[in-house]
Design a protein around this motif. Structure first.
Motif, PDB file in Angstrom:
ATOM      1  N   LEU A 273     -12.027   0.171  -6.083  1.00 55.59           N
ATOM      2  CA  LEU A 273     -12.722   0.041  -4.801  1.00 55.59           C
ATOM      3  C   LEU A 273     -11.745  -0.255  -3.672  1.00 55.59           C
ATOM      4  N   PHE A 274     -10.782  -1.113  -3.946  1.00 53.84           N
ATOM      5  CA  PHE A 274      -9.788  -1.447  -2.915  1.00 53.84           C
ATOM      6  C   PHE A 274      -8.982  -0.210  -2.553  1.00 53.84           C
ATOM      7  N   GLN A 275      -8.573   0.536  -3.564  1.00 53.02           N
ATOM      8  CA  GLN A 275      -7.815   1.754  -3.303  1.00 53.02           C
ATOM      9  C   GLN A 275      -8.656   2.775  -2.555  1.00 53.02           C
ATOM     10  N   ARG A 276      -9.924   2.880  -2.915  1.00 57.29           N
ATOM     11  CA  ARG A 276     -10.791   3.888  -2.301  1.00 57.29           C
ATOM     12  C   ARG A 276     -11.061   3.591  -0.832  1.00 57.29           C
ATOM     13  N   PHE A 277     -11.281   2.324  -0.484  1.00 61.06           N
ATOM     14  CA  PHE A 277     -11.716   2.012   0.866  1.00 61.06           C
ATOM     15  C   PHE A 277     -10.612   1.442   1.762  1.00 61.06           C
ATOM     16  N   LEU A 278      -9.552   0.871   1.194  1.00 61.16           N
ATOM     17  CA  LEU A 278      -8.523   0.244   2.025  1.00 61.16           C
ATOM     18  C   LEU A 278      -7.140   0.873   1.889  1.00 61.16           C
ATOM     19  N   LEU A 279      -6.803   1.336   0.695  1.00 60.82           N
ATOM     20  CA  LEU A 279      -5.467   1.905   0.485  1.00 60.82           C
ATOM     21  C   LEU A 279      -5.445   3.426   0.577  1.00 60.82           C
ATOM     22  N   ARG A 280      -6.601   4.033   0.741  1.00 59.48           N
ATOM     23  CA  ARG A 280      -6.667   5.497   0.704  1.00 59.48           C
ATOM     24  C   ARG A 280      -5.778   6.126   1.779  1.00 59.48           C
ATOM     25  N   ARG A 281      -5.845   5.600   3.004  1.00 61.89           N
ATOM     26  CA  ARG A 281      -5.066   6.168   4.088  1.00 61.89           C
ATOM     27  C   ARG A 281      -3.571   6.024   3.838  1.00 61.89           C
ATOM     28  N   ASP A 282      -3.153   4.872   3.303  1.00 63.78           N
ATOM     29  CA  ASP A 282      -1.730   4.662   3.024  1.00 63.78           C
ATOM     30  C   ASP A 282      -1.240   5.597   1.930  1.00 63.78           C
ATOM     31  N   ILE A 283      -2.055   5.754   0.865  1.00 60.00           N
ATOM     32  CA  ILE A 283      -1.651   6.615  -0.243  1.00 60.00           C
ATOM     33  C   ILE A 283      -1.605   8.075   0.196  1.00 60.00           C
ATOM     34  N   GLU A 284      -2.601   8.505   0.955  1.00 58.61           N
ATOM     35  CA  GLU A 284      -2.609   9.886   1.418  1.00 58.61           C
ATOM     36  C   GLU A 284      -1.429  10.169   2.336  1.00 58.61           C
TER      37      GLU A 284
END
Length: 292
Positions: A273-284
C-alpha cells in the motif's frame, strides 16, 4: 545474466521462501515441536490469535509505535537536519552526537534505559532534584505508561538514522536553487518550506517506509527493555515479542508460526500500500530515468 542471478535467487529461495513455506505449513497444526506435526487444525491458530486480547494489545502497540515514530521522529529529524545543514562551528561534532544512539547495539541501549528507569533510578532522582517529583512514574511497570515510555526510548534510539538520511538528501539539493530564492528575497524559512523540503520528498518517503516496516517488526529493543510480567499482560507486547513468548517459550510452535505469518502478511500489505500510494511516483521516476 542468468548465471549471475542464479546464486542470489537460490539463496533467496533457500533462506526466505522455503522458511516462509514451512511457517505456513506448521501454522496449520497444533504442534509443540516434538516429532512431526500430526494434529491438523486448519485456520484455528489464526482465529485463536485474533481472539486473544493480548495479541490485540500487541497489534495496538505496533500501531502506536508506527504512527508515533512517524509523527514524532519525522518533525524532529527534519528540524535538526535543516539546522545541521547550515555551516557553523562544531557542526561535525553535533552530527556525530546525534548519530551515536543509532549505532549503539539495541541490547546495550535496552539495558541502559532499563537501569535508568527503574524505581528510584537515575531518571527519578533527576526529576526529584529538579522539583518534578510529582511526575515520577513506574515508567516500565505502569500498564498505562509503559508503551509511551518505550516509544520515547525508540525515538531517542532511531531518530539519528532519520537525521543522517535527511542530511544525505539535503546534500543533493542544488545550491543554485536556494541561492536564486535568496536573491529573490526569500527568507531562510521560506527557502526551506518552498524549495528544500519539497525536494526532500523522495528521501522523506523512503525514511517513512523504512520506519514503518521496522516499527511493525520491532523486537529486540522491546524485549530487552520491557518487564516480562508487564509484557505478558499485553501492555508492552508487540507482535514479534508475542510470537516469541508463545511460539518459543510456551512451545506452541504451530501457534507461533501462525503469528509469524500474520506479522508477515501485515508487513507485506503495508509495504504494498505504501509503495502503491506514496512511493509510486519515485519508483516510476527512477525507472524512467534509467530507461532514458
Amino acid at each position: 545474466m542468468i548465471g549471475l542471478t542464479t546464486p542470489a535467487v537460490l539463496i533467496y529461495v533457500m533462506f526466505v521462501l522455503v522458511p516462509m513455506g514451512f511457517a505456513v505449513y506448521y501454522s496449520l497444526f497444533r504442534w509443540r515441536g516434538v516429532g512431526p506435526p500430526t494434529e491438523f487444525v486448519g485456520l484455528r491458530n489464526y482465529t485463536l490469535a485474533f481472539q486473544d486480547p493480548i495479541f490485540l494489545d500487541a497489534l495496538r502497540n505496533n500501531a502506536i509505535i508506527v504512527f508515533g515514530s512517524l509523527l514524532i521522529q519525522g518533525p524532529i529529524a527534519l528540524g535538526v537536519a535543516l539546522l545541521l545543514n547550515r555551516r557553523f562551528r562544531g557542526r561535525a561534532v553535533f552530527r556525530l552526537l546525534v548519530f551515536v544512539p543509532y549505532v549503539l547495539a539495541e541490547v546495550t541501549v535496552g539495558i541502559m534505559w532499563k537501569l535508568l528507569l527503574t524505581g528510584d533510578g537515575t531518571v527519578d532522582a533527576l526529576m526529584r532534584s529538579l522539583g518534578m517529583g510529582g511526575l515520577v512514574q513506574a515508567w516500565l511497570a505502569d500498564l498505562d505508561v509503559v508503551i509511551w515510555t518505550l516509544l520515547a526510548i525508540l525515538t531517542w534510539k532511531y531518530v539519528g538514522f532519520a537525521i543522517i538520511l535527511l542530511l544525505a538528501g539535503l546534500s543533493n539539493v542544488p545550491d543554485e536553487l536556494t541561492e536564486a530564492a535568496a536573491i529573490d528575497g526569500a527568507s531562510w524559512w521560506q527557502i526551506q518550506r518552498h524549495v528544500t523540503i519539497p525536494l526532500l520528498g523522495p528521501t522523506i518517503r523512503i525514511w517513512m517506509f523504512l520506519s514503518m516496516i521496522g516499527s511493525l517488526q520491532i523486537f529486540d529493543m522491546i524485549w530487552v527493555t520491557s518487564v516480562p510480567a508487564v509484557r505478558s499482560l499485553g501492555a508492552s507486547a508487540t507482535m514479534a515479542t508475542y510470537m516469541v513468548d508463545n511460539g518459543f517459550f510456551a512451545r506452541l510452535w504451530g501457534y507461533g508460526n501462525a503469528v509469524a505469518v500474520i506479522l508477515f502478511v501485515i508487513s507485506f500489505v503495508a509495504a504494498l500500500l505504501f509503495q502503491r500510494f506514496l512511493l509510486r511516483r519515485d519508483i516510476e521516476g527512477a525507472i524512467t530515468g534509467r530507461a532514458k
